[in-house]
Structures are given as structure tokens and as C-alpha cells.
Motif scaffolding. Structure first.
Motif, PDB file in Angstrom:
ATOM      1  N   SER A  93       0.860  -1.183   0.000  1.00  0.00           N
ATOM      2  CA  SER A  93       0.000   0.000   0.000  1.00  0.00           C
ATOM      3  C   SER A  93       0.895   1.231   0.000  1.00  0.00           C
ATOM      4  O   SER A  93       1.705   1.401   0.913  1.00  0.00           O
ATOM      5  N   TRP A  94       0.767   2.060  -1.031  1.00  0.00           N
ATOM      6  CA  TRP A  94       1.574   3.283  -1.144  1.00  0.00           C
ATOM      7  C   TRP A  94       0.946   4.374  -0.283  1.00  0.00           C
ATOM      8  O   TRP A  94      -0.257   4.616  -0.331  1.00  0.00           O
ATOM      9  N   ILE A 112      -2.253   6.520  -0.695  1.00  0.00           N
ATOM     10  CA  ILE A 112      -2.233   6.896  -2.106  1.00  0.00           C
ATOM     11  C   ILE A 112      -3.002   5.859  -2.913  1.00  0.00           C
ATOM     12  O   ILE A 112      -3.964   6.156  -3.583  1.00  0.00           O
ATOM     13  N   TRP A 113      -2.575   4.598  -2.836  1.00  0.00           N
ATOM     14  CA  TRP A 113      -3.319   3.510  -3.460  1.00  0.00           C
ATOM     15  C   TRP A 113      -2.734   2.165  -3.030  1.00  0.00           C
ATOM     16  O   TRP A 113      -1.631   2.073  -2.502  1.00  0.00           O
ATOM     17  N   HIS A 114      -3.548   1.097  -3.245  1.00  0.00           N
ATOM     18  CA  HIS A 114      -3.102  -0.270  -3.014  1.00  0.00           C
ATOM     19  C   HIS A 114      -2.742  -0.883  -4.362  1.00  0.00           C
ATOM     20  O   HIS A 114      -3.553  -0.851  -5.292  1.00  0.00           O
ATOM     21  N   LEU A 115      -1.538  -1.440  -4.482  1.00  0.00           N
ATOM     22  CA  LEU A 115      -1.159  -2.141  -5.703  1.00  0.00           C
ATOM     23  C   LEU A 115      -1.676  -3.572  -5.605  1.00  0.00           C
ATOM     24  O   LEU A 115      -1.187  -4.368  -4.802  1.00  0.00           O
ATOM     25  N   ASN A 393       9.730   6.402  -6.470  1.00  0.00           N
ATOM     26  CA  ASN A 393       9.289   6.437  -5.068  1.00  0.00           C
ATOM     27  C   ASN A 393       9.872   7.627  -4.314  1.00  0.00           C
ATOM     28  O   ASN A 393       9.343   8.033  -3.274  1.00  0.00           O
ATOM     29  N   LEU A 404       0.911  11.969  -8.792  1.00  0.00           N
ATOM     30  CA  LEU A 404       0.488  10.646  -8.328  1.00  0.00           C
ATOM     31  C   LEU A 404      -0.147   9.796  -9.411  1.00  0.00           C
ATOM     32  O   LEU A 404       0.001   8.573  -9.415  1.00  0.00           O
ATOM     33  N   SER A 405      -0.868  10.390 -10.337  1.00  0.00           N
ATOM     34  CA  SER A 405      -1.473   9.601 -11.410  1.00  0.00           C
ATOM     35  C   SER A 405      -0.397   8.981 -12.287  1.00  0.00           C
ATOM     36  O   SER A 405      -0.491   7.808 -12.683  1.00  0.00           O
ATOM     37  N   GLN A 408       1.465   6.207 -10.156  1.00  0.00           N
ATOM     38  CA  GLN A 408       0.703   4.965 -10.046  1.00  0.00           C
ATOM     39  C   GLN A 408       0.774   4.167 -11.343  1.00  0.00           C
ATOM     40  O   GLN A 408       0.993   2.951 -11.329  1.00  0.00           O
ATOM     41  N   SER A 409       0.586   4.835 -12.468  1.00  0.00           N
ATOM     42  CA  SER A 409       0.630   4.157 -13.762  1.00  0.00           C
ATOM     43  C   SER A 409       2.007   3.563 -14.029  1.00  0.00           C
ATOM     44  O   SER A 409       2.134   2.428 -14.500  1.00  0.00           O
ATOM     45  N   ASP A 412       2.744   0.576 -11.517  1.00  0.00           N
ATOM     46  CA  ASP A 412       1.863  -0.543 -11.845  1.00  0.00           C
ATOM     47  C   ASP A 412       2.384  -1.306 -13.064  1.00  0.00           C
ATOM     48  O   ASP A 412       2.443  -2.535 -13.065  1.00  0.00           O
TER      49      ASP A 412
END
Length: 434
Positions: A93-94, A112-115, A393, A404-405, A408-409, A412
Motif C-alpha cells: 500500500s503506497w 495513495i493507493w493499493h497495488l 518512489n 500521483l497519477s 501509479q501508472s 503498476d
């Protein structure tokens, strides 16, 4: 010839493995299963691994099972997963490790988001997307699969002779204790400071400092849960920020929380050794402005050493004649993708099967060439992507920064490329090449 009771007839050649770490033992297990006589020469007095936690992803579990299902069983006995039921498919989890500077109002600790990767559950191996193990525990499990008499300890390599046909051919290894050993071929699994690689390339291919160093800590579970809360402590987290990041995840079945704080200094490493003494004041200074709870924990339990990050980016072949490189000796990477150990497991699967498919010494170089043809492009890409992942990171990756968009991309895509490799198809390609 067919196998008898799962054990293949012995091949008319032998492989010496230099190095008894995770990669060397994995290769030995694969070779033994393929009927290839092999022996490990390890410099230390016994099996051992530097560092505490290591992360394995879906591709790593797949490689273990392909080499020998007993390896996967041993791995699962000491593996630790995310604790929460809703995080079983989560890699990490970021979160923000410090307050955002881009005006979005985000504070340190904010999610931020969960990978996620639900595809890993379809493997049916009983593992999860991210598996954390204590290196020494896993090494102990693998060592149980090595027959007695397969390993010689206190054998520090000092030189290699490539024997002429008039002297029987093959390779002779010379050790610091004055002894020597011969084999049809040798595979260097002796890590990032590989002496095998030094001989192969005349010391012209050397590790590069990535501009990062890290602090390591093992925090007792009870204290981590009290301070961080169960959701944070018992599930893997990656805190990103300006100029560094902090990763936390449980090991030892949740008894300990492994913490690594990484700092980018962008300078040369000004210490003779790759590990330098550190103090609590060093950590506090390096992580000024970071989540105070994290800084307090890592500074309290840090081992009082900081570790420089080096990797091995090059374009040279992983073999010459009957000498071959595998794992970190060929393609050491940073830990930023959690893929280094997994690449060694992939190497071991491909190389052991290629060597198991030949039946004479004349074909050894052909097998090494085929291994190089499929493994070098993938593993060198992992080294490059891992270095870039660290920069992302740390909010210093060009064209991404702290967007952040884009972050994340980018992250991922990197991970999915690592995880989705079809190893059996890769082996088939190598065999066609051979």
C-alpha cells in the motif's frame, strides 16, 4: 533416457557452483533433479544470508514450483503474508511518508493507493501476491533439500583455470586454503562482488553506486501494532516522499516488522566498505520532515549500519566457454521492485533445465549461450527498472516527479511486467535457440 522414480540418470558431466546463497542452492536443487552431478563451494563456514527480509512476488513462487515443488513447500513454511483478509491480493500500500508539496493537502501517512494483483491467486500455490520471508529461514528450508556431501564450506575462490583438452578439459577452481577442485563447467552464484565475474571479465564489469543508501530495522510485532495499528503494521506499506522512501512489512509470521528506510544522497559513496556505521542522529537528520512515528521506530531499532545500494548494469554475455554467471553475480539489482531474489529463482529454473536437456560436455557452452539469450535481456531490464522505481518512489523520476497519477501508472506497469513472465515459454524459446 527416462527418469526412474522421478530421478533422472546421471549426466556424463559435472557442474561446480561457486556460492551457497539462495540462488546457488536453488540451482543445485534444480540440477540434482535433472540428474546433473553438482557440488557447491561456499566461502563461509556455513549457510547464511545477509539481511533480514526478502520479498517474493507471483513470478518467484511460480519459479520455485517449477524447479521443485518441495522448494515451494519450504518457502510457504516460513513465508509471511499480509494479515488482513481484504489485503491478500495487495503487493504493498503506497502512502505519503511526508506532507505533500504539490498543494493537494495530503499529509504524511495518507493512503495513495493499493497495488493489487488478483491474478496471483489463480496460480493455486497457496501463496499470495506479496510473500515476505526471513532470508536465513528460507535458506535453511532449501538446505534441507541438498543431499549430504553436496557442499564444501570455507572454500573462498581465488582463481580459475580453464583446462585444455590435453589436461582433460573442464574447469579447475583454486581456493584460499590451497585446495582445488575440478568440474566440467562452473556457474558463479557468488553475489554482487562475484570473484567468478571478476575472472570472466578481468574485473572490468563492476557494480555501480545508485545514489541511495538504506537503514534496516526489525521492530517487535507488539510494539509496531501498538504504535502503527494492526492494519499498518501487519500489511506491507511503502511510504514515498521527496528524496527517499520507507518500506514496512511483517516477517517471521508477523513476529517482527521489517523496516527499511532509503535515502537518496546523489553523491559518491565515501566509505571503503558498502556498510558504514550509523547513529540515531544520522537517521533523524536524513528523515527530517518525515512521518515522526516511522522515524522514531526505525531509529530505535535500526542495526546501526547504513547500507549502500549498488547494482550491475552491463551488456556483456553471462558466460564464456564453460564459465557462466547466475543471480546477483550477473545482474544484481536494487530491492526497489522486490525482484532480485526472484530473478535468481527464474535463472535457476531455466539454467537447470537447459543443462538437464543435454547429454555431453560439448553441449555445455551451447546451453550457456541459450540461457544467456533469454535471461540477459529480461534481467538487465529488471536492473534498470528497479533503479527507476526507486527514483519514482523518491519523487525524482523525470516526467513523473510527485504527480500521483503518473506515479501509479508507472509503478503498476513495472510490477506487472515482472510478474507476468511465462517461464515455461521462456524455457521453450531457449531450447529452440539451442
Amino acid at each position: 533416457m527416462d527418469s526412474v522414480n522421478g530421478v533422472k540418470p546421471a549426466k556424463p558431466f559435472s557442474i561446480a557452483i561457486v556460492g551457497g546463497g539462495l540462488g546457488g542452492i536453488a540451482l543445485a536443487i534444480g540440477l540434482i533433479k535433472q540428474g546433473v552431478p553438482t557440488h557447491i563451494y561456499e566461502a563461509a563456514a556455513g549457510f547464511g544470508e545477509i539481511g533480514a527480509g526478502v520479498i517474493f512476488g507471483p513470478n518467484s513462487a511460480r519459479a520455485l514450483n517449477l524447479i521443485d515443488p518441495a522448494m515451494l513447500d519450504g518457502f510457504k513454511r516460513c513465508a509471511t503474508f499480509n494479515e488482513s483478509a481484504d489485503r491478500i491480493h495487495t503487493w504493498l500500500s503506497w502512502r505519503y511518508g511526508m506532507d505533500s508539496r504539490d498543494g493537494n493537502g495530503k499529509k504524511c501517512g495518507d493512503l495513495i493507493w493499493h497495488l493489487e494483483d488478483e491474478e496471483s491467486a489463480k496460480l493455486g500455490y497457496g501463496t499470495r501476491t506479496r510473500c515476505g520471508v526471513h532470508r536465513a529461514r528460507f535458506l535453511d528450508e532449501l538446505a534441507k533439500l541438498i543431499p549430504d556431501g553436496t557442499v564444501s564450506f570455507r572454500k573462498s575462490l581465488v582463481d580459475i583455470d580453464e583446462l585444455s583438452e590435453s589436461k582433460g578439459g573442464g574447469i579447475r577452481l583454486h581456493f584460499a586454503d590451497g585446495s582445488s577442485a575440478t568440474a566440467s563447467a562452473v556457474v558463479g552464484c557468488d553475489g554482487i562482488k562475484s570473484k567468478t565475474r571478476g575472472y570472466l571479465f578481468n574485473n572490468k564489469i563492476n557494480p555501480e553506486y545508485t545514489g541511495e543508501y538504506g537503514y534496516r530495522a526489525l521492530v517487535p510485532e507488539k510494539l509496531a501494532r501498538e504504535i502503527l495499528g494492526d492494519d499498518i503494521a501487519l500489511n506491507g506499506q511503502l511510504y514515498v516522499g521527496y528524496g527517499g522512501f520507507i518500506i514496512t512489512y511483517p516477517v517471521e509470521h508477523g513476529k517482527l516488522i521489517n523496516m527499511v528506510g532509503v535515502v537518496r544522497n546523489g553523491q559518491l559513496w565515501n566509505h571503503e566498505q558498502w556498510i558504514a556505521p550509523s547513529t540515531k542522529e544520522d537517521i533523524v537528520k536524513d528523515f527530517e520532515g518525515w512521518h515522526p512515528v516511522l522515524v522514531d521506530l526505525i531509529s530505535k531499532f535500526e542495526v546501526r549500519d547504513k547500507w549502500a545500494f549498488f547494482d550491475l548494469i552491463h551488456s556483456e554475455k553471462y558466460y564464456r566457454g564453460r564459465i557462466c554467471l547466475m543471480g546477483d553475480s550477473a545482474h544484481a539489482s536494487t530491492a526497489n521492485l522486490g525482484a532480485g531474489a526472484g530473478m535468481a529463482m527464474e535463472d535457476a529454473f531455466i539454467l537447470s533445465n537447459l543443462l538437464g536437456s543435454i547429454n555431453d560436455t560439448e553441449s555445455l557452452e551451447r546451453a550457456f549461450k541459450a540461457y544467456d539469450s533469454v535471461r540477459r535481456p529480461r534481467t538487465q531490464k529488471v536492473v534498470r527498472l528497479s533503479r527507476l522505481a526507486g527514483m519514482a518512489n523518491e519523487f525524482v523520476a523525470p516526467k513523473i516527479w510527485d504527480d500521483l497519477s503518473k506515479l501509479q501508472s508507472d509503478i503498476d506497469a513495472r510490477y506487472r511486467w515482472v510478474w507476468r513472465e511465462d517461464l515455461e515459454a521462456q524455457l521453450a524459446e531457449a531450447k529452440r535457440y539451442m
